[in-house]
Design an enzyme around this catalytic site. Structure first.
Site, PDB file in Angstrom:
ATOM      1  N   LYS A 159     -23.460 -23.327  56.539  1.00  0.00           N
ATOM      2  CA  LYS A 159     -23.324 -22.565  57.661  1.00  0.00           C
ATOM      3  C   LYS A 159     -24.762 -22.288  58.456  1.00  0.00           C
ATOM      4  CE  LYS A 159     -20.338 -19.207  58.076  1.00  0.00           C
ATOM      5  NZ  LYS A 159     -19.236 -19.780  58.690  1.00  0.00           N
TER       6      LYS A 159
HETATM    7  N1  PY5 Z   1     -15.294 -23.911  59.409  1.00  0.00           N
HETATM    8  C1  PY5 Z   1     -16.435 -23.294  60.066  1.00  0.00           C
HETATM    9  C2  PY5 Z   1     -17.138 -24.311  61.050  1.00  0.00           C
HETATM   10  C3  PY5 Z   1     -16.476 -22.080  59.730  1.00  0.00           C
HETATM   11  O1  PY5 Z   1     -17.511 -21.394  60.544  1.00  0.00           O
HETATM   12  C4  PY5 Z   1     -15.740 -21.267  58.934  1.00  0.00           C
HETATM   13  C5  PY5 Z   1     -15.896 -19.693  58.906  1.00  0.00           C
HETATM   14  C6  PY5 Z   1     -14.722 -21.900  58.093  1.00  0.00           C
HETATM   15  C7  PY5 Z   1     -14.464 -23.279  58.288  1.00  0.00           C
HETATM   16  C8  PY5 Z   1     -13.888 -21.174  57.183  1.00  0.00           C
HETATM   17  O2  PY5 Z   1     -14.564 -20.854  56.069  1.00  0.00           O
HETATM   18  P1  PY5 Z   1     -14.137 -19.727  55.227  1.00  0.00           P
HETATM   19  O3  PY5 Z   1     -12.830 -19.796  54.728  1.00  0.00           O
HETATM   20  O4  PY5 Z   1     -15.245 -19.756  53.930  1.00  0.00           O
HETATM   21  O5  PY5 Z   1     -14.563 -18.407  55.880  1.00  0.00           O
HETATM   22  N2  PY5 Z   1     -16.264 -19.103  59.909  1.00  0.00           N
HETATM   23  C9  PY5 Z   1     -16.678 -17.794  59.945  1.00  0.00           C
HETATM   24  C10 PY5 Z   1     -15.830 -16.809  59.408  1.00  0.00           C
HETATM   25  O6  PY5 Z   1     -16.181 -15.834  59.023  1.00  0.00           O
HETATM   26  C11 PY5 Z   1     -17.119 -17.300  61.216  1.00  0.00           C
HETATM   27  C12 PY5 Z   1     -16.191 -17.126  62.442  1.00  0.00           C
HETATM   28  C13 PY5 Z   1     -16.843 -16.803  63.615  1.00  0.00           C
HETATM   29  O7  PY5 Z   1     -14.666 -17.013  59.299  1.00  0.00           O
END
Ligand code: PY5
Length: 306
Positions: A159
């Site tokens: 990330k």
């Molecule tokens: N893929 C990307 C590129 C992400 O940024 C996220 C999470 C996910 C997948 C899903 O991962 P997880 O299930 O571990 O959250 N994105 C962040 C979130 O907090 C940022 C969003 C603005 O969901």
């Protein structure tokens, strides 16, 4: 502004009033994108506020940092404690949690190591990312002309702040084209994920999600959904998904901390299934919400009470 301020933000060990939680304009990460972050949620449960899979998120923060050669100045234990302390100090129950590690003010060359590496943790109430309407009826998505960052260019498994410029371009293109969200293909043309969400489809009763090697982030919601599906006897496999396969899917949905479990009802104008929330999607979504809200006894190890 659609952000709900709380009282304090944790900055390198201190709880700083929200309005004073500032950095210098020459903050290294602001200029070059070399920082790592997390997105976590805390939910109200019958036994008080609980952070969903807190340790897994902090471990991923540490892995993201290591992947790009950053050594976090705090241990996993310290960051877990700091997160809980920030939630308690703000007196919030349901909130989104944003830890970020960034290089501050001190050098303007590309070598970041002349600047201090800092960590901040902010929390604020944040409703569902793709809207209540999206959660219920599904979102309309567009396959982005922007391809997902390839592992030979930037590490898609981390990330890393810089990766999100790629996500933002995809998001803006989708919004400007009248859609709610984007889906990014990888350089090989296979589905990787959304700008901030993993993706799943249902094909003849089998749940399918692209492998991490397709350029997807190892999402913690993704991992949770896989485990829930397995526990419920829903057939599951990791497999590459072509654009055509996505168009023809019986069901599709996004997963993510922010987006939770959001059905996809249309891709590039092709309705998914009957254009409504699918049956397996509905089952997994309902179960996910019961688990994060502490209503399912079998998943207590995922809840970290504040
Ligand atoms: N893929 C990307 C590129 C992400 O940024 C996220 C999470 C996910 C997948 C899903 O991962 P997880 O299930 O571990 O959250 N994105 C962040 C979130 O907090 C940022 C969003 C603005 O969901």
């Amino acid at each position: 502004m659609n952000l709900n301020p709380t009282r304090f933000i944790w900055m390198d060990g201190k709880l700083v009033p929200w309005g004073e939680a500032k950095v210098h304009v020459l903050t290294h990460t602001l200029h070059y994108g070399y920082g790592v972050f997390e997105g976590i949620r805390c939910y109200r449960t019958p036994r008080g506020a609980a952070v969903f899979r807190l340790r897994d998120h902090i471990l991923r923060l540490q892995r993201s940092a290591e992947t790009v050669g950053m050594k976090l100045p705090y241990s996993v234990e310290e960051l877990i404690e700091a997160t809980k302390q920030t939630i308690r100090a703000n007196g919030v129950e349901e909130c989104y949690i944003r830890p970020i590690a960034y290089y501050g003010y001190g050098a303007m060359g590309l070598n970041p190591r002349g600047s201090p590496l800092s960590v901040a943790i902010a929390v604020w109430p944040w409703g569902t990312y793709l809207g209540e309407e999206g959660l219920e009826h599904g979102v309309r998505v567009k396959i982005s002309p922007w391809r997902r960052v390839h592992s030979s260019i930037l590490p898609p498994t981390a990330k890393l702040v810089a990766n999100y410029a790629n996500s933002i371009l995809a998001k803006l293109d989708a919004l400007d084209s009248g859609y709610d969200e984007a889906i990014l293909l990888n350089l090989e043309g296979s589905v990787s994920e959304g700008p901030g969400e993993n993706i799943f489809i249902v094909e003849s009763g089998t749940l399918v999600t692209p492998p991490i090697s397709a350029g997807a982030l190892a999402g913690i919601t993704r991992d949770s959904i896989i485990r829930i599906a397995e526990d419920r006897g829903i057939p599951f496999k990791e497999d590459y998904i072509s654009k055509e396969k996505l168009y023809a899917a019986d069901e599709a949905f996004f997963t993510g901390t922010a987006a939770e479990v959001t059905p996809i009802r249309e891709v590039d104008g092709h309705p998914i299934g009957n254009g409504k929330k699918g049956k397996i999607t509905a089952e997994l979504q309902a179960m996910y919400f019961r688990i994060v809200r502490g209503e399912e006894r079998g998943y207590e190890e995922w809840l970290d009470y504040v």
